[in-house]
Write a protein that holds these residues in place. Sequence first.
Motif, PDB file in Angstrom:
ATOM      1  N   GLN A  29       0.826  -1.207   0.000  1.00  0.00           N
ATOM      2  CA  GLN A  29       0.000   0.000   0.000  1.00  0.00           C
ATOM      3  C   GLN A  29       0.858   1.254   0.000  1.00  0.00           C
ATOM      4  O   GLN A  29       0.552   2.219  -0.709  1.00  0.00           O
ATOM      5  N   GLU A  30       1.939   1.246   0.763  1.00  0.00           N
ATOM      6  CA  GLU A  30       2.832   2.408   0.807  1.00  0.00           C
ATOM      7  C   GLU A  30       3.508   2.625  -0.543  1.00  0.00           C
ATOM      8  O   GLU A  30       3.630   3.761  -0.994  1.00  0.00           O
ATOM      9  N   SER A  31       3.943   1.557  -1.188  1.00  0.00           N
ATOM     10  CA  SER A  31       4.604   1.719  -2.492  1.00  0.00           C
ATOM     11  C   SER A  31       3.606   2.216  -3.530  1.00  0.00           C
ATOM     12  O   SER A  31       3.959   3.039  -4.383  1.00  0.00           O
ATOM     13  N   GLU A  32       2.358   1.751  -3.466  1.00  0.00           N
ATOM     14  CA  GLU A  32       1.327   2.246  -4.382  1.00  0.00           C
ATOM     15  C   GLU A  32       1.046   3.723  -4.122  1.00  0.00           C
ATOM     16  O   GLU A  32       0.870   4.510  -5.061  1.00  0.00           O
ATOM     17  N   LYS A  33       1.003   4.110  -2.850  1.00  0.00           N
ATOM     18  CA  LYS A  33       0.761   5.510  -2.506  1.00  0.00           C
ATOM     19  C   LYS A  33       1.892   6.389  -3.040  1.00  0.00           C
ATOM     20  O   LYS A  33       1.636   7.447  -3.608  1.00  0.00           O
ATOM     21  N   LYS A  34       3.131   5.940  -2.909  1.00  0.00           N
ATOM     22  CA  LYS A  34       4.264   6.711  -3.419  1.00  0.00           C
ATOM     23  C   LYS A  34       4.232   6.803  -4.941  1.00  0.00           C
ATOM     24  O   LYS A  34       4.594   7.822  -5.514  1.00  0.00           O
ATOM     25  N   ARG A  35       3.795   5.742  -5.608  1.00  0.00           N
ATOM     26  CA  ARG A  35       3.679   5.773  -7.066  1.00  0.00           C
ATOM     27  C   ARG A  35       2.654   6.818  -7.492  1.00  0.00           C
ATOM     28  O   ARG A  35       2.886   7.610  -8.410  1.00  0.00           O
ATOM     29  N   ARG A  36       1.503   6.848  -6.793  1.00  0.00           N
ATOM     30  CA  ARG A  36       0.471   7.844  -7.112  1.00  0.00           C
ATOM     31  C   ARG A  36       0.981   9.257  -6.861  1.00  0.00           C
ATOM     32  O   ARG A  36       0.720  10.166  -7.651  1.00  0.00           O
ATOM     33  N   TRP A  37       1.704   9.455  -5.764  1.00  0.00           N
ATOM     34  CA  TRP A  37       2.270  10.771  -5.455  1.00  0.00           C
ATOM     35  C   TRP A  37       3.242  11.206  -6.541  1.00  0.00           C
ATOM     36  O   TRP A  37       3.263  12.360  -6.952  1.00  0.00           O
ATOM     37  N   ARG A  38       4.088  10.270  -7.007  1.00  0.00           N
ATOM     38  CA  ARG A  38       5.068  10.584  -8.039  1.00  0.00           C
ATOM     39  C   ARG A  38       4.362  11.038  -9.319  1.00  0.00           C
ATOM     40  O   ARG A  38       4.737  12.038  -9.920  1.00  0.00           O
ATOM     41  N   GLU A  39       3.313  10.310  -9.717  1.00  0.00           N
ATOM     42  CA  GLU A  39       2.556  10.700 -10.910  1.00  0.00           C
ATOM     43  C   GLU A  39       1.902  12.070 -10.728  1.00  0.00           C
ATOM     44  O   GLU A  39       1.905  12.896 -11.639  1.00  0.00           O
ATOM     45  N   GLU A  40       1.326  12.303  -9.569  1.00  0.00           N
ATOM     46  CA  GLU A  40       0.683  13.584  -9.286  1.00  0.00           C
ATOM     47  C   GLU A  40       1.699  14.730  -9.327  1.00  0.00           C
ATOM     48  O   GLU A  40       1.418  15.801  -9.869  1.00  0.00           O
ATOM     49  N   ASN A  41       2.867  14.502  -8.776  1.00  0.00           N
ATOM     50  CA  ASN A  41       3.904  15.528  -8.785  1.00  0.00           C
ATOM     51  C   ASN A  41       4.389  15.835 -10.198  1.00  0.00           C
ATOM     52  O   ASN A  41       4.680  16.983 -10.521  1.00  0.00           O
ATOM     53  N   ILE A  42       4.458  14.816 -11.041  1.00  0.00           N
ATOM     54  CA  ILE A  42       4.838  15.044 -12.438  1.00  0.00           C
ATOM     55  C   ILE A  42       3.804  15.938 -13.108  1.00  0.00           C
ATOM     56  O   ILE A  42       4.147  16.893 -13.811  1.00  0.00           O
ATOM     57  N   ARG A  43       2.534  15.641 -12.890  1.00  0.00           N
ATOM     58  CA  ARG A  43       1.469  16.478 -13.479  1.00  0.00           C
ATOM     59  C   ARG A  43       1.521  17.898 -12.933  1.00  0.00           C
ATOM     60  O   ARG A  43       1.307  18.859 -13.664  1.00  0.00           O
ATOM     61  N   ARG A  44       1.793  18.030 -11.666  1.00  0.00           N
ATOM     62  CA  ARG A  44       1.815  19.344 -11.035  1.00  0.00           C
ATOM     63  C   ARG A  44       2.972  20.191 -11.552  1.00  0.00           C
ATOM     64  O   ARG A  44       2.848  21.397 -11.690  1.00  0.00           O
ATOM     65  N   ARG A  45       4.089  19.573 -11.857  1.00  0.00           N
ATOM     66  CA  ARG A  45       5.268  20.308 -12.316  1.00  0.00           C
ATOM     67  C   ARG A  45       5.204  20.661 -13.796  1.00  0.00           C
ATOM     68  O   ARG A  45       5.956  21.515 -14.249  1.00  0.00           O
ATOM     69  N   HIS A  46       4.360  19.998 -14.554  1.00  0.00           N
ATOM     70  CA  HIS A  46       4.311  20.251 -15.991  1.00  0.00           C
ATOM     71  C   HIS A  46       3.714  21.624 -16.265  1.00  0.00           C
ATOM     72  O   HIS A  46       2.755  22.047 -15.629  1.00  0.00           O
ATOM     73  N   ASN A  47       4.265  22.310 -17.248  1.00  0.00           N
ATOM     74  CA  ASN A  47       3.795  23.630 -17.642  1.00  0.00           C
ATOM     75  C   ASN A  47       2.774  23.462 -18.766  1.00  0.00           C
ATOM     76  O   ASN A  47       3.132  23.140 -19.904  1.00  0.00           O
ATOM     77  N   PHE A  48       1.502  23.688 -18.456  1.00  0.00           N
ATOM     78  CA  PHE A  48       0.438  23.518 -19.441  1.00  0.00           C
ATOM     79  C   PHE A  48       0.140  24.791 -20.228  1.00  0.00           C
ATOM     80  O   PHE A  48      -0.691  24.768 -21.129  1.00  0.00           O
ATOM     81  N   LEU A  49       0.780  25.907 -19.889  1.00  0.00           N
ATOM     82  CA  LEU A  49       0.492  27.171 -20.582  1.00  0.00           C
ATOM     83  C   LEU A  49       0.750  27.113 -22.083  1.00  0.00           C
ATOM     84  O   LEU A  49      -0.096  27.571 -22.869  1.00  0.00           O
ATOM     85  N   PRO A  50       1.859  26.563 -22.563  1.00  0.00           N
ATOM     86  CA  PRO A  50       2.047  26.485 -24.009  1.00  0.00           C
ATOM     87  C   PRO A  50       0.934  25.699 -24.709  1.00  0.00           C
ATOM     88  O   PRO A  50       0.488  26.074 -25.797  1.00  0.00           O
ATOM     89  N   LEU A  51       0.470  24.636 -24.077  1.00  0.00           N
ATOM     90  CA  LEU A  51      -0.630  23.863 -24.648  1.00  0.00           C
ATOM     91  C   LEU A  51      -1.896  24.709 -24.735  1.00  0.00           C
ATOM     92  O   LEU A  51      -2.584  24.715 -25.757  1.00  0.00           O
ATOM     93  N   LEU A  52      -2.215  25.438 -23.670  1.00  0.00           N
ATOM     94  CA  LEU A  52      -3.414  26.277 -23.665  1.00  0.00           C
ATOM     95  C   LEU A  52      -3.329  27.371 -24.727  1.00  0.00           C
ATOM     96  O   LEU A  52      -4.306  27.627 -25.451  1.00  0.00           O
ATOM     97  N   PHE A  53      -2.176  28.018 -24.832  1.00  0.00           N
ATOM     98  CA  PHE A  53      -2.016  29.057 -25.853  1.00  0.00           C
ATOM     99  C   PHE A  53      -2.150  28.489 -27.255  1.00  0.00           C
ATOM    100  O   PHE A  53      -2.768  29.101 -28.134  1.00  0.00           O
ATOM    101  N   GLU A  54      -1.608  27.303 -27.484  1.00  0.00           N
ATOM    102  CA  GLU A  54      -1.728  26.669 -28.804  1.00  0.00           C
ATOM    103  C   GLU A  54      -3.183  26.331 -29.110  1.00  0.00           C
ATOM    104  O   GLU A  54      -3.650  26.525 -30.234  1.00  0.00           O
ATOM    105  N   LEU A  55      -3.920  25.843 -28.125  1.00  0.00           N
ATOM    106  CA  LEU A  55      -5.348  25.544 -28.330  1.00  0.00           C
ATOM    107  C   LEU A  55      -6.133  26.813 -28.648  1.00  0.00           C
ATOM    108  O   LEU A  55      -6.980  26.831 -29.559  1.00  0.00           O
TER     109      LEU A  55
END
Length: 124
Positions: free
Chosen positions: A73-99
């Motif tokens: 359960q702890e390793s699964e929780k850390k995996r979810r946190w890692r994925e969430e942190n990747i999404r949080r760090r990504h810069n979506f502004l260029p995508l929004l401007f392109e859309l």
Amino acid sequence: MAHAANLLEHISTRQAALEGSEAPGSSDEAMPDVIADVYGLKVEDLPTSASGLADLQHRLMAEQSNWQESLLQESEKKRRWREENIRRRHNFLPLLFELLRTAAEEGQMEGLVSRARKEGVADK
């Protein structure tokens, strides 16, 4: 979990001794002092009957299984946190401007803006 394995090995040794066949290379001295700290047990307090040892062994195996489940359960929780942190760090502004630029080039901005205004008024 190594402590549980040592305790389970010791229980098997005690069971073999009670049944009349000593397990090779086993003795009470081989039992680590950690058992008293981790489990609150002492070698003298262990059951002396085969059924008592079997019961203790089953309880310890269940506890070890619970530990393994907790680790999973702890390793699964850390995996979810890692994925969430990747999404949080990504810069979506260029995508929004392109859309927005693509929508403007295709003449869809007027319709999108008017629809957003209608939905905004309806939400209030």
